[in-house]
Design a protein around this motif. Structure first.
Motif, PDB file in Angstrom:
ATOM      1  N   ILE A  46       0.820  -1.212   0.000  1.00 44.65           N
ATOM      2  CA  ILE A  46       0.000   0.000   0.000  1.00 44.65           C
ATOM      3  C   ILE A  46       0.856   1.266   0.000  1.00 44.65           C
ATOM      4  N   VAL A  47       1.816   1.332   0.929  1.00 44.47           N
ATOM      5  CA  VAL A  47       2.644   2.539   1.036  1.00 44.47           C
ATOM      6  C   VAL A  47       3.535   2.696  -0.194  1.00 44.47           C
ATOM      7  N   ALA A  48       4.160   1.597  -0.622  1.00 43.35           N
ATOM      8  CA  ALA A  48       5.068   1.656  -1.774  1.00 43.35           C
ATOM      9  C   ALA A  48       4.338   2.084  -3.040  1.00 43.35           C
ATOM     10  N   MET A  49       3.166   1.519  -3.283  1.00 42.91           N
ATOM     11  CA  MET A  49       2.410   1.872  -4.492  1.00 42.91           C
ATOM     12  C   MET A  49       1.900   3.298  -4.418  1.00 42.91           C
ATOM     13  N   GLY A  50       1.476   3.706  -3.230  1.00 46.57           N
ATOM     14  CA  GLY A  50       0.993   5.084  -3.073  1.00 46.57           C
ATOM     15  C   GLY A  50       2.076   6.106  -3.322  1.00 46.57           C
ATOM     16  N   THR A  51       3.275   5.869  -2.776  1.00 46.65           N
ATOM     17  CA  THR A  51       4.354   6.839  -2.950  1.00 46.65           C
ATOM     18  C   THR A  51       4.962   6.778  -4.346  1.00 46.65           C
ATOM     19  N   SER A  52       4.693   5.689  -5.102  1.00 44.31           N
ATOM     20  CA  SER A  52       5.191   5.582  -6.477  1.00 44.31           C
ATOM     21  C   SER A  52       4.215   6.158  -7.499  1.00 44.31           C
ATOM     22  N   ALA A  53       3.097   6.705  -7.027  1.00 43.71           N
ATOM     23  CA  ALA A  53       2.111   7.283  -7.953  1.00 43.71           C
ATOM     24  C   ALA A  53       2.712   8.332  -8.900  1.00 43.71           C
ATOM     25  N   PRO A  54       3.596   9.237  -8.422  1.00 53.00           N
ATOM     26  CA  PRO A  54       4.185  10.214  -9.353  1.00 53.00           C
ATOM     27  C   PRO A  54       4.971   9.562 -10.484  1.00 53.00           C
ATOM     28  N   GLU A  55       5.757   8.514 -10.177  1.00 52.53           N
ATOM     29  CA  GLU A  55       6.509   7.817 -11.220  1.00 52.53           C
ATOM     30  C   GLU A  55       5.565   7.198 -12.254  1.00 52.53           C
TER      31      GLU A  55
END
Length: 323
Positions: A46-55
């Motif tokens: 959840i956290v990893a995918m959320g913070t990778s949204a800009p990429e």
């Protein structure tokens, strides 16, 4: 006046990043404790995918416009930022204790993905092809790895393979508040990162810095700001599993899901000048694994984190002076 507004928006962006990270960590910790799920599993997904949204957004747009170098440069650069800068800062704030499953499975998986991708995109050298690229087959292989990784994480959750090591004072919110905190955190991270990047680019252009230099530094760093804010806040609040899970999960997500989707939507030409950056990323992944067995086992010590930071500064100097 324009410079003043740009600066004001950058400050606002950092406020959103910090508050977004705070909400994300609190919501993720609440979710983990409420459903008896390890924080490392939440950090990896959840956290990893959320913070990778800009990429994800930046690279889908860039790929559709034929900016293949931007796609590869941003993803490889973001992973280098994640590994060296973010883990360096988080580990300097507080040494990070790493779970055994992460040491023996998740870190090697991340390292393996980097090496496999290096082989897949260097078609001329490894497969004797006419061009170097990431095509449809490569995209399907990467997406298969992503699905396998998600299955692995949820298998661990189901079988309680990760240690449930959360402080007793972890605050638990109701379902809706937890969900709103996670979604609000992601929104704050994405909007904050965009404000910082857009206005930093405007300031850089006003000082007549080159587009290439802006892309290699501000844009690559900017899309990693959510990971930086989240892992720094998690380390400060003694949530090592979220801090390191966020970095490892984001790196895997970037190279398997995002690049996999990009390659299937539109095959990408690969510039072998980026191989040097690949070497840095592969070397950093190997170094992280080695660090798990120095001094205190399964721990990123403060001096190791500082070494990561110095390595990152050396890399940053390199990309400033290379043509």
């Amino acid at each position: 006046m324009a410079l003043f507004l740009n600066t004001a928006f950058i400050i606002l962006g950092f406020i959103l990043l910090i508050k977004g990270a705070d909400f994300m960590v609190s919501g993720a910790s609440s979710f983990a404790k409420k459903f008896n799920v390890s924080e490392i599993a939440i950090g990896l997904t959840i956290v990893a995918m959320g913070t990778s949204a800009p990429e994800l957004v930046v690279n889908l747009v860039s790929g559709s416009q034929g900016l293949d170098d931007v796609v590869f440069g941003n993803l490889i650069g973001s992973n280098i930022f994640n590994l060296f800068l973010i883990l360096g800062i988080a580990g300097t704030i507080r040494p990070l204790i790493v779970q055994s499953e992460t040491v023996w499975k998740e870190i090697p998986f991340s390292m393996g993905v980097v090496i496999l991708l290096f082989i897949l995109v260097n078609d001329q050298f490894f497969f004797g092809q006419e061009f170097n690229s990431a095509g449809y087959i490569d995209g399907f292989i990467l997406l298969l790895l992503f699905v396998s990784f998600i299955y692995y994480v949820f298998y661990n959750v189901k079988n309680n393979n990760h240690i449930l090591d959360m402080p007793d004072e972890t605050k638990i919110y109701n379902h809706w508040v937890t969900l709103l905190m996670i979604l609000g955190g992601i929104t704050g991270l994405v909007l904050g990162g965009k404000l910082v990047v857009d206005n930093a680019v405007d300031i850089a252009r006003s000082f007549e810095l080159s587009e290439k230099l802006i892309g290699l530094t501000i844009l690559a760093a900017g899309t990693s700001l959510p990971e930086l804010a989240t892992s720094a806040v998690a380390a400060y609040r003694n949530r090592a599993d979220i801090a390191i899970g966020n970095v490892i999960g984001s790196n895997i997500f970037n190279l398997t899901f995002i690049l996999g989707i990009n390659s299937i939507v539109k095959p990408l030409n690969y510039n072998t000048q980026l191989n040097l950056d690949f070497y840095v990323l592969i070397g950093g992944s190997i170094l992280l694994f080695i660090f798990m067995f120095t001094l205190k086992n399964k721990k990123l010590d403060r001096w190791e984190a500082i070494l990561f930071l110095f390595t990152f500064l050396a890399y940053l100097t390199y990309i400033f002076i290379r043509k």
